[in-house]
Design a protein around this motif. Structure first.
Motif, PDB file in Angstrom:
ATOM      1  N   UNK A   6      -8.646  -1.554  -9.252  1.00  0.00           N
ATOM      2  CA  UNK A   6      -7.824  -0.937  -8.205  1.00  0.00           C
ATOM      3  C   UNK A   6      -8.515  -1.026  -6.845  1.00  0.00           C
ATOM      4  N   UNK A   7      -7.759  -1.393  -5.833  1.00  0.00           N
ATOM      5  CA  UNK A   7      -8.303  -1.606  -4.493  1.00  0.00           C
ATOM      6  C   UNK A   7      -8.143  -0.307  -3.706  1.00  0.00           C
ATOM      7  N   UNK A   8      -9.255   0.386  -3.516  1.00  0.00           N
ATOM      8  CA  UNK A   8      -9.248   1.700  -2.862  1.00  0.00           C
ATOM      9  C   UNK A   8      -9.798   1.550  -1.448  1.00  0.00           C
ATOM     10  N   UNK A   9      -9.003   1.982  -0.476  1.00  0.00           N
ATOM     11  CA  UNK A   9      -9.390   1.926   0.936  1.00  0.00           C
ATOM     12  C   UNK A   9      -9.721   3.335   1.420  1.00  0.00           C
ATOM     13  N   UNK A  10     -10.885   3.502   2.002  1.00  0.00           N
ATOM     14  CA  UNK A  10     -11.254   4.777   2.623  1.00  0.00           C
ATOM     15  C   UNK A  10     -10.969   4.682   4.120  1.00  0.00           C
ATOM     16  N   UNK A 216       1.212   0.967  -8.117  1.00  0.00           N
ATOM     17  CA  UNK A 216       0.568   0.680  -6.833  1.00  0.00           C
ATOM     18  C   UNK A 216      -0.690  -0.150  -7.060  1.00  0.00           C
ATOM     19  N   UNK A 217      -0.816  -1.246  -6.302  1.00  0.00           N
ATOM     20  CA  UNK A 217      -2.005  -2.093  -6.424  1.00  0.00           C
ATOM     21  C   UNK A 217      -3.111  -1.674  -5.463  1.00  0.00           C
ATOM     22  N   UNK A 218      -2.741  -0.980  -4.396  1.00  0.00           N
ATOM     23  CA  UNK A 218      -3.691  -0.583  -3.356  1.00  0.00           C
ATOM     24  C   UNK A 218      -3.503   0.903  -3.066  1.00  0.00           C
ATOM     25  N   UNK A 241     -17.172  13.866  -2.965  1.00  0.00           N
ATOM     26  CA  UNK A 241     -17.009  14.057  -4.410  1.00  0.00           C
ATOM     27  C   UNK A 241     -15.595  13.702  -4.856  1.00  0.00           C
ATOM     28  N   UNK A 242     -14.605  14.101  -4.079  1.00  0.00           N
ATOM     29  CA  UNK A 242     -13.221  13.787  -4.422  1.00  0.00           C
ATOM     30  C   UNK A 242     -12.970  12.282  -4.370  1.00  0.00           C
ATOM     31  N   UNK A 243     -13.543  11.640  -3.376  1.00  0.00           N
ATOM     32  CA  UNK A 243     -13.378  10.191  -3.239  1.00  0.00           C
ATOM     33  C   UNK A 243     -13.981   9.467  -4.442  1.00  0.00           C
ATOM     34  N   UNK A 248     -13.283   6.728  -9.875  1.00  0.00           N
ATOM     35  CA  UNK A 248     -13.468   6.745 -11.335  1.00  0.00           C
ATOM     36  C   UNK A 248     -12.125   6.848 -12.057  1.00  0.00           C
ATOM     37  N   UNK A 249     -11.254   7.705 -11.544  1.00  0.00           N
ATOM     38  CA  UNK A 249      -9.944   7.858 -12.156  1.00  0.00           C
ATOM     39  C   UNK A 249      -9.108   6.592 -12.064  1.00  0.00           C
ATOM     40  N   UNK A 250      -9.207   5.913 -10.924  1.00  0.00           N
ATOM     41  CA  UNK A 250      -8.466   4.671 -10.736  1.00  0.00           C
ATOM     42  C   UNK A 250      -8.937   3.605 -11.715  1.00  0.00           C
TER      43      UNK A 250
END
Length: 339
Positions: A6-10, A216-218, A241-243, A248-250
């Motif tokens: 999963x592509x996670x953007x901060x 969702x891919x992103x 911590x949430x991030x 991890x969940x993703x």
């Protein structure tokens, strides 16, 4: 862009409060959380705003106007390049939203990895054309748009560059659960045929995880050092911590989705455990030879040893072929059909 997970953007947005040092610290923070990319917003007040621009969220007296606020958020060309290089050093893609043509040119010059079209720029055809011509992947936010605007923008961009990701987004900070619009993820996929992501302003990890299960891919989320820090987007942001929990969940959800389960195969693999937990038919009390089996003298108990509890109604009315002790598991050889 990395496609194996999963592509996670901060999204840092203006949480750096105009401090280059804080901006660099936030790159390190989100990299440690395990995200795929860091995202900023490139502002040049004189190029994008007038002194009459109203406040979205009225801040304290540090800035006399919204224009002054954008002015304070500006970084030099050299600073943007420094941020971009820092992101690459920690293996993050560098994404940025321009809010003026000057910003577009600066971001082209520093060679960002991915463009993000902000919700308020989706009808800015001049900007869309210039960005599309770069040939790089483009993320399009839909936070303020109706379907006609979304369709027109995607049609325009895709004629030049079809590397498009459509982001479901609602421009509320934080967003009301009733307005999140998870239903639109599948709708965008069906209507437009491009990858679809979710830009989350909820301030929690639940919504993004739900979006991932819906295809969702992103995922894009705002990031902050602390929920009590100053800034207009903090209430919509995730702390470190949430991030990390989101990442991890993703990854967990991705592994589950990539491995469809065959129930027959799993049941065979769990044969030994099944024998422990499934029940079989047992003598409730001593049963003499020739007696008729009924609810009075049989019951079901673990483990599965002998006749399965699934055959209960077939066994009822049967005749015992031998003396069966109380608590003994009954086998098919021990009974015959009753007359």
């Amino acid at each position: 862009m990395k496609e194996k997970r999963p592509y996670i953007i901060a999204e840092i947005a203006q949480t750096h409060e105009g401090s280059l040092g804080i901006a660099h610290s936030m790159i390190d923070m989100v990299a440690e959380a395990g995200v795929s990319a860091v995202k900023f917003q490139c502002h040049y007040a004189s190029e994008e705003s007038s002194h009459d621009e109203p406040w979205r969220v009225k801040l304290r007296t540090q800035d006399a106007s919204r224009y002054d606020y954008w002015k304070r958020m500006e970084f030099s060309h050299e600073s943007w390049l420094d941020l971009r290089n820092h992101a690459k050093e920690v293996n993050l893609d560098f994404i940025c939203s321009p809010f003026s043509m000057k910003a577009v040119e600066v971001l082209k010059d520093i060679d960002i990895d991915v463009w993000k079209i902000a919700s308020g720029e989706i009808t800015n055809i001049q900007m869309l054309k210039s960005i599309a011509e770069s040939g790089k992947k483009i993320i399009i936010s839909t936070g303020l748009s109706d379907f006609e605007e979304i369709t027109n923008s995607i049609d325009f961009v895709s004629k030049i560059n079809n590397k498009i990701i459509i982001m479901q987004c609602t421009s509320e900070y934080p967003v009301n659960p009733k307005n999140i619009g998870l239903n639109l993820i599948k709708e965008y996929k069906s209507k437009f045929g491009f990858d679809v992501g979710f830009s989350d302003h909820s301030g929690n990890i639940y919504t993004s995880l739900a979006a991932l299960t819906l295809g969702a891919e992103v995922i894009e989320v705002h990031a902050t050092f602390h929920k009590k820090i100053f800034g207009p987007d903090v209430s919509s942001s995730l702390n470190p911590d949430e991030l990390a929990s989101l990442v991890r969940g993703a990854d967990w959800i991705h592994k589950a989705k990539q491995n469809p389960v065959n129930k027959d195969k799993i049941a065979l693999q769990k044969k030994d455990v099944r024998s422990i937990f499934l029940k079989s038919i047992v003598a409730k009390k001593s049963i003499p030879k020739g007696a008729t089996l009924s609810e009075d003298n049989i019951c079901t108990k673990k483990p599965l040893k002998g006749i399965s509890a699934a055959e209960w109604f077939d066994v009822i009315g049967s005749i015992s072929l031998r003396n069966i002790d109380e608590g003994e598991h009954i086998h098919k050889k021990d009974i015959k059909k009753g007359t």
